[in-house]
Motif scaffolding. Structure first.
Motif, PDB file in Angstrom:
ATOM      1  N   ASP A 144      27.010  -5.918  38.904  1.00 42.60           N
ATOM      2  CA  ASP A 144      27.599  -5.100  37.836  1.00 42.60           C
ATOM      3  C   ASP A 144      27.521  -3.618  38.182  1.00 42.60           C
ATOM      4  OD1 ASP A 144      27.932  -7.465  36.599  1.00 42.60           O
ATOM      5  OD2 ASP A 144      26.477  -7.127  34.990  1.00 42.60           O
ATOM      6  N   ALA A 145      26.377  -3.228  38.737  1.00 42.63           N
ATOM      7  CA  ALA A 145      26.202  -1.814  39.095  1.00 42.63           C
ATOM      8  C   ALA A 145      27.232  -1.415  40.151  1.00 42.63           C
ATOM      9  CB  ALA A 145      24.785  -1.576  39.605  1.00 42.63           C
ATOM     10  N   ASP A 146      27.440  -2.296  41.132  1.00 37.97           N
ATOM     11  CA  ASP A 146      28.413  -2.004  42.195  1.00 37.97           C
ATOM     12  C   ASP A 146      29.830  -1.908  41.632  1.00 37.97           C
ATOM     13  OD1 ASP A 146      26.421  -1.968  44.021  1.00 37.97           O
ATOM     14  OD2 ASP A 146      26.884  -3.908  44.945  1.00 37.97           O
ATOM     15  N   GLU A 147      30.150  -2.878  40.773  1.00 39.63           N
ATOM     16  CA  GLU A 147      31.497  -2.914  40.189  1.00 39.63           C
ATOM     17  C   GLU A 147      31.741  -1.653  39.341  1.00 39.63           C
ATOM     18  OE1 GLU A 147      33.621  -5.530  40.706  1.00 39.63           O
ATOM     19  OE2 GLU A 147      35.224  -4.886  39.344  1.00 39.63           O
ATOM     20  N   ALA A 148      30.727  -1.275  38.555  1.00 40.63           N
ATOM     21  CA  ALA A 148      30.864  -0.075  37.718  1.00 40.63           C
ATOM     22  C   ALA A 148      31.059   1.158  38.597  1.00 40.63           C
ATOM     23  CB  ALA A 148      29.643   0.089  36.819  1.00 40.63           C
ATOM     24  N   MET A 149      30.324   1.182  39.712  1.00 38.95           N
ATOM     25  CA  MET A 149      30.435   2.327  40.629  1.00 38.95           C
ATOM     26  C   MET A 149      31.839   2.382  41.243  1.00 38.95           C
ATOM     27  SD  MET A 149      28.819   4.895  41.745  1.00 38.95           S
ATOM     28  CE  MET A 149      29.526   6.147  42.789  1.00 38.95           C
ATOM     29  N   ASP A 150      32.359   1.194  41.611  1.00 44.63           N
ATOM     30  CA  ASP A 150      33.721   1.152  42.168  1.00 44.63           C
ATOM     31  C   ASP A 150      34.732   1.708  41.163  1.00 44.63           C
ATOM     32  OD1 ASP A 150      32.867   0.091  44.523  1.00 44.63           O
ATOM     33  OD2 ASP A 150      33.439  -1.974  44.070  1.00 44.63           O
ATOM     34  N   MET A 194      47.635   2.935  32.859  1.00 40.61           N
ATOM     35  CA  MET A 194      46.663   1.864  32.618  1.00 40.61           C
ATOM     36  C   MET A 194      45.589   1.747  33.698  1.00 40.61           C
ATOM     37  SD  MET A 194      46.855   0.210  29.763  1.00 40.61           S
ATOM     38  CE  MET A 194      46.505  -1.539  29.796  1.00 40.61           C
ATOM     39  N   LEU A 195      45.924   2.020  34.971  1.00 40.61           N
ATOM     40  CA  LEU A 195      44.896   1.861  36.005  1.00 40.61           C
ATOM     41  C   LEU A 195      43.811   2.932  35.829  1.00 40.61           C
ATOM     42  CD1 LEU A 195      44.115   0.029  38.351  1.00 40.61           C
ATOM     43  CD2 LEU A 195      45.099   1.695  39.898  1.00 40.61           C
ATOM     44  N   PHE A 196      44.221   4.144  35.544  1.00 44.77           N
ATOM     45  CA  PHE A 196      43.254   5.218  35.296  1.00 44.77           C
ATOM     46  C   PHE A 196      42.398   4.889  34.072  1.00 44.77           C
ATOM     47  CE2 PHE A 196      42.482   8.959  32.548  1.00 44.77           C
ATOM     48  CZ  PHE A 196      41.500   9.582  33.297  1.00 44.77           C
ATOM     49  N   VAL A 197      43.052   4.600  32.945  1.00 47.59           N
ATOM     50  CA  VAL A 197      42.314   4.371  31.702  1.00 47.59           C
ATOM     51  C   VAL A 197      41.395   3.156  31.846  1.00 47.59           C
ATOM     52  CG1 VAL A 197      42.523   3.885  29.232  1.00 47.59           C
ATOM     53  CG2 VAL A 197      44.125   5.443  30.325  1.00 47.59           C
ATOM     54  N   SER A 198      41.901   2.106  32.506  1.00 50.32           N
ATOM     55  CA  SER A 198      41.086   0.892  32.633  1.00 50.32           C
ATOM     56  C   SER A 198      39.878   1.128  33.542  1.00 50.32           C
ATOM     57  CB  SER A 198      41.927  -0.269  33.153  1.00 50.32           C
ATOM     58  OG  SER A 198      42.349  -0.024  34.471  1.00 50.32           O
ATOM     59  N   SER A 199      40.045   1.967  34.560  1.00 51.88           N
ATOM     60  CA  SER A 199      38.909   2.257  35.437  1.00 51.88           C
ATOM     61  C   SER A 199      37.852   3.040  34.684  1.00 51.88           C
ATOM     62  CB  SER A 199      39.368   3.050  36.656  1.00 51.88           C
ATOM     63  OG  SER A 199      40.308   2.301  37.387  1.00 51.88           O
ATOM     64  N   LYS A 200      38.312   3.987  33.870  1.00 53.90           N
ATOM     65  CA  LYS A 200      37.372   4.816  33.112  1.00 53.90           C
ATOM     66  C   LYS A 200      36.676   4.015  32.014  1.00 53.90           C
ATOM     67  CE  LYS A 200      37.671   7.805  35.811  1.00 53.90           C
ATOM     68  NZ  LYS A 200      36.483   7.978  36.642  1.00 53.90           N
ATOM     69  N   VAL A 201      37.416   3.064  31.410  1.00 55.90           N
ATOM     70  CA  VAL A 201      36.786   2.195  30.403  1.00 55.90           C
ATOM     71  C   VAL A 201      35.809   1.239  31.091  1.00 55.90           C
ATOM     72  CG1 VAL A 201      37.276   0.236  28.852  1.00 55.90           C
ATOM     73  CG2 VAL A 201      38.577   2.360  28.627  1.00 55.90           C
ATOM     74  N   SER A 202      36.221   0.723  32.251  1.00 53.79           N
ATOM     75  CA  SER A 202      35.398  -0.268  32.958  1.00 53.79           C
ATOM     76  C   SER A 202      34.064   0.302  33.423  1.00 53.79           C
ATOM     77  CB  SER A 202      36.155  -0.800  34.180  1.00 53.79           C
ATOM     78  OG  SER A 202      37.236  -1.583  33.779  1.00 53.79           O
ATOM     79  N   GLN A 203      34.076   1.552  33.883  1.00 53.15           N
ATOM     80  CA  GLN A 203      32.837   2.098  34.455  1.00 53.15           C
ATOM     81  C   GLN A 203      31.716   2.138  33.421  1.00 53.15           C
ATOM     82  OE1 GLN A 203      34.547   5.900  35.625  1.00 53.15           O
ATOM     83  NE2 GLN A 203      33.182   7.012  34.261  1.00 53.15           N
ATOM     84  N   PHE A 204      32.104   2.179  32.126  1.00 58.68           N
ATOM     85  CA  PHE A 204      31.092   2.127  31.064  1.00 58.68           C
ATOM     86  C   PHE A 204      30.906   0.704  30.547  1.00 58.68           C
ATOM     87  CE2 PHE A 204      32.854   6.489  30.699  1.00 58.68           C
ATOM     88  CZ  PHE A 204      31.699   7.192  30.975  1.00 58.68           C
ATOM     89  N   ALA A 205      32.024  -0.028  30.427  1.00 53.83           N
ATOM     90  CA  ALA A 205      31.984  -1.367  29.822  1.00 53.83           C
ATOM     91  C   ALA A 205      31.091  -2.311  30.615  1.00 53.83           C
ATOM     92  CB  ALA A 205      33.392  -1.934  29.727  1.00 53.83           C
ATOM     93  N   LEU A 206      30.953  -2.065  31.920  1.00 49.58           N
ATOM     94  CA  LEU A 206      30.176  -2.967  32.772  1.00 49.58           C
ATOM     95  C   LEU A 206      28.673  -2.717  32.676  1.00 49.58           C
ATOM     96  CD1 LEU A 206      32.582  -2.837  35.812  1.00 49.58           C
ATOM     97  CD2 LEU A 206      31.780  -4.958  34.759  1.00 49.58           C
ATOM     98  N   LEU A 207      28.292  -1.590  32.110  1.00 44.42           N
ATOM     99  CA  LEU A 207      26.873  -1.245  32.077  1.00 44.42           C
ATOM    100  C   LEU A 207      26.312  -1.355  30.662  1.00 44.42           C
ATOM    101  CD1 LEU A 207      26.974   1.915  34.383  1.00 44.42           C
ATOM    102  CD2 LEU A 207      26.303  -0.416  34.996  1.00 44.42           C
ATOM    103  N   PRO A 208      25.038  -1.758  30.529  1.00 43.14           N
ATOM    104  CA  PRO A 208      24.459  -1.913  29.186  1.00 43.14           C
ATOM    105  C   PRO A 208      24.519  -0.615  28.371  1.00 43.14           C
ATOM    106  CG  PRO A 208      22.784  -2.202  30.908  1.00 43.14           C
ATOM    107  CD  PRO A 208      24.107  -2.187  31.574  1.00 43.14           C
ATOM    108  N   GLN A 209      24.398   0.521  29.040  1.00 37.37           N
ATOM    109  CA  GLN A 209      24.430   1.797  28.310  1.00 37.37           C
ATOM    110  C   GLN A 209      25.806   2.061  27.697  1.00 37.37           C
ATOM    111  OE1 GLN A 209      23.306   1.343  31.382  1.00 37.37           O
ATOM    112  NE2 GLN A 209      21.458   2.531  31.809  1.00 37.37           N
ATOM    113  N   GLY A 210      26.828   1.429  28.254  1.00 37.26           N
ATOM    114  CA  GLY A 210      28.186   1.661  27.756  1.00 37.26           C
ATOM    115  C   GLY A 210      28.592   0.715  26.649  1.00 37.26           C
TER     116      GLY A 210
END
Lengths: 228, 252
Positions: B154-160, B180-196
């Motif tokens: 998850d940490a790796d994916e969020a970092m990507d 959508m690719l920009f917005v989804s990447s920015k949403v994903s970097q938080f969605a994948l981590l417990p803090q997000g």
């Protein structure tokens, strides 16, 4: 209402109606193959549906699905053209991984709708509609409205119709191979692993369904309703 | 051994968002092929300035592929065509041949109006980010880094996902002008981590609403965005954003 006033919502409407229409096509293809095996059996299916209330209700539901899918296709296409802006690139180089169908879904959709109108004129008009208003007899020939096998044989006795239908099927195949995985992607049911799976499942599924349709058209053209 | 190449440069000139714009042509002579694309444009501008002409305006900053500032549509591909994806500043003249015609255009999208020549206004991305691309935390002494355990995957994916530099190549390549690719990447970097997670629903709704409001198009899954992304973001992020958004709306 998020389904109509958000970009993802509008895409969800396209996906759900699209999947429902693919399921209908599956049912329709299975029904058609019966005509290839035995004409009388096919006519039994036609009689069972006919202009009975449940068939009419299902037809209206289908029409609603098609209208939603088509109206939102127009809305989305117009919005996307506006978002693209009025200035076009002088040079464009399409990346290899971009499928042709994915960039031409609207054009393919228009071909599908034109084919659909012809198809409704050939069959629905002479079957369900004729049963409702023409005393159970087809308009196009002196056959009962539930004699689907005879109407198929009559339509495909003209090879021009066969060619038009096959072109229609090819357009539909392109439209659906993109539409299938795209629908699951839009619904969020996708990731890096499932991406290839949905594509493979979609391509196989859609190819089988379209081959079933094509088999009936070609079979009746070549053999004029062998089994009928 | 570096060799020199000569080519025709066709670059877009536009005096502000309302101007119709046009291409200017210039023969570039004996450019060493280990010159970066932006250095080549610097050479162009030095020539133009020396002749008393107005220099060609383009965006650039770090010139090491991490800031997301450079944005040129080169020969039909955002950032120019490279094997593994790179920003314009990481594109070198060895990718081109002697005698080529190299066409340089700005990102063309209604949401990215041209400021001048090939410099476009990408503040729409900042507005989307400001709408929800953050986590709310109390300041103060940081807690121990290992207090919240996060699976490596998850940490790796969020970092990507976080490596998206917001350059806008996805919008530039998309026939629908979709972000959508920009917005989804920015949403994903938080969605994948417990803090997000605590603000995940609010974030997805707010960022998508802002994206729609700013006039970006609707995604039709053509995948042109991931093909040109210099940071190799994938459309799997878009599926994740769709999932987050639909879940959030169904929960309302």
């Amino acid at each position: 209402m998020w389904l109509t006033n958000s970009s993802i919502g509008r895409k969800v409407l396209m996906s759900v109606t699209g999947i429902a229409l693919i399921l209908f096509l599956t049912f329709h293809a299975c029904m058609n193959v019966v005509a290839l095996i035995d004409g009388d059996a096919y006519n039994t299916v036609c009689s069972a549906l006919g202009a009975n209330w449940y068939a009419v209700v299902a037809t209206v539901a289908l029409a609603v699905l098609v209208v939603i899918h088509f109206v939102y296709a127009i809305i989305l296409t117009l919005q996307n053209r506006k978002a693209r802006g009025s200035n076009r690139y002088a040079v464009t180089d399409k990346p290899a991984k971009v499928e042709w169908a994915s960039q031409n879904m609207f054009v393919l959709g228009v071909i599908v709708v034109l084919g659909l109108l012809l198809h409704l004129w050939n069959f629905w008009f002479n079957m369900m509609f004729a049963e409702m208003v023409n005393g159970g007899y087809a308009f196009v020939a002196d056959v009962p409205a539930h004699d689907g096998a005879a109407l198929i044989a009559l339509t495909f006795s003209n090879p021009i119709y066969t060619v038009i239908y096959l072109v229609w099927f090819v357009a539909l195949w392109f439209h659906l191979t993109h539409g299938f995985w795209s629908a699951f992607q839009t619904l969020g049911l996708n990731n890096k692993v499932w991406f290839c799976r949905w594509k493979a499942i979609g391509t196989a599924y859609v190819t089988i369904v379209m081959l079933l349709f094509a088999a009936v058209a070609i079979g009746y053209t070549c053999c004029g309703g062998i089994a009928a | 051994m570096a060799k020199n190449i000569s080519f025709t440069l066709k670059y877009w000139k536009q005096n502000g968002p309302k101007d119709a714009g046009h291409f200017d042509m210039r023969e570039m002579k004996d450019i060493p092929d280990d010159t970066s694309f932006l250095e080549m444009l610097d050479i162009l501008n030095e020539e133009l300035v020396a002749e008393g002409k107005e220099p060609f305006v383009f965006d650039h900053d770090c010139r090491e592929g991490i800031c997301g500032m450079c944005s040129l549509y080169i020969n039909g591909t955002p950032h120019g065509k490279t094997a593994t994806g790179a920003t314009t500043c990481q594109l070198y003249m060895r990718r081109f041949n002697d005698g080529d015609v190299i066409t340089v255009e700005p990102w063309r999208s209604a949401a990215f109006p041209v400021i001048k020549d090939c410099m476009v206004d990408r503040s729409a991305f900042d507005k989307i980010q400001a709408a929800g691309g953050y986590i709310t935390v109390r300041t103060g002494a940081p807690q121990d880094a290992n207090a919240i355990l996060i699976p490596k995957q998850d940490a790796d994916e969020a970092m990507d996902c976080a490596t998206c530099i917001g350059c806008g190549a996805c919008v530039a390549a998309c026939k629908n002008g979709s972000a959508m690719l920009f917005v989804s990447s920015k949403v994903s970097q938080f969605a994948l981590l417990p803090q997000g997670r605590p603000e995940a629903a609010k974030r997805a709704k707010a960022m998508v609403a802002k994206m729609d409001e700013l006039g970006f198009g609707n995604c039709t899954n053509t995948r042109a965005c991931e093909a040109v992304c210099p940071k190799n973001e994938t459309v799997a992020n878009i599926a994740r954003l769709n999932r987050e958004f639909i879940k959030a709306k169904l929960h309302d």
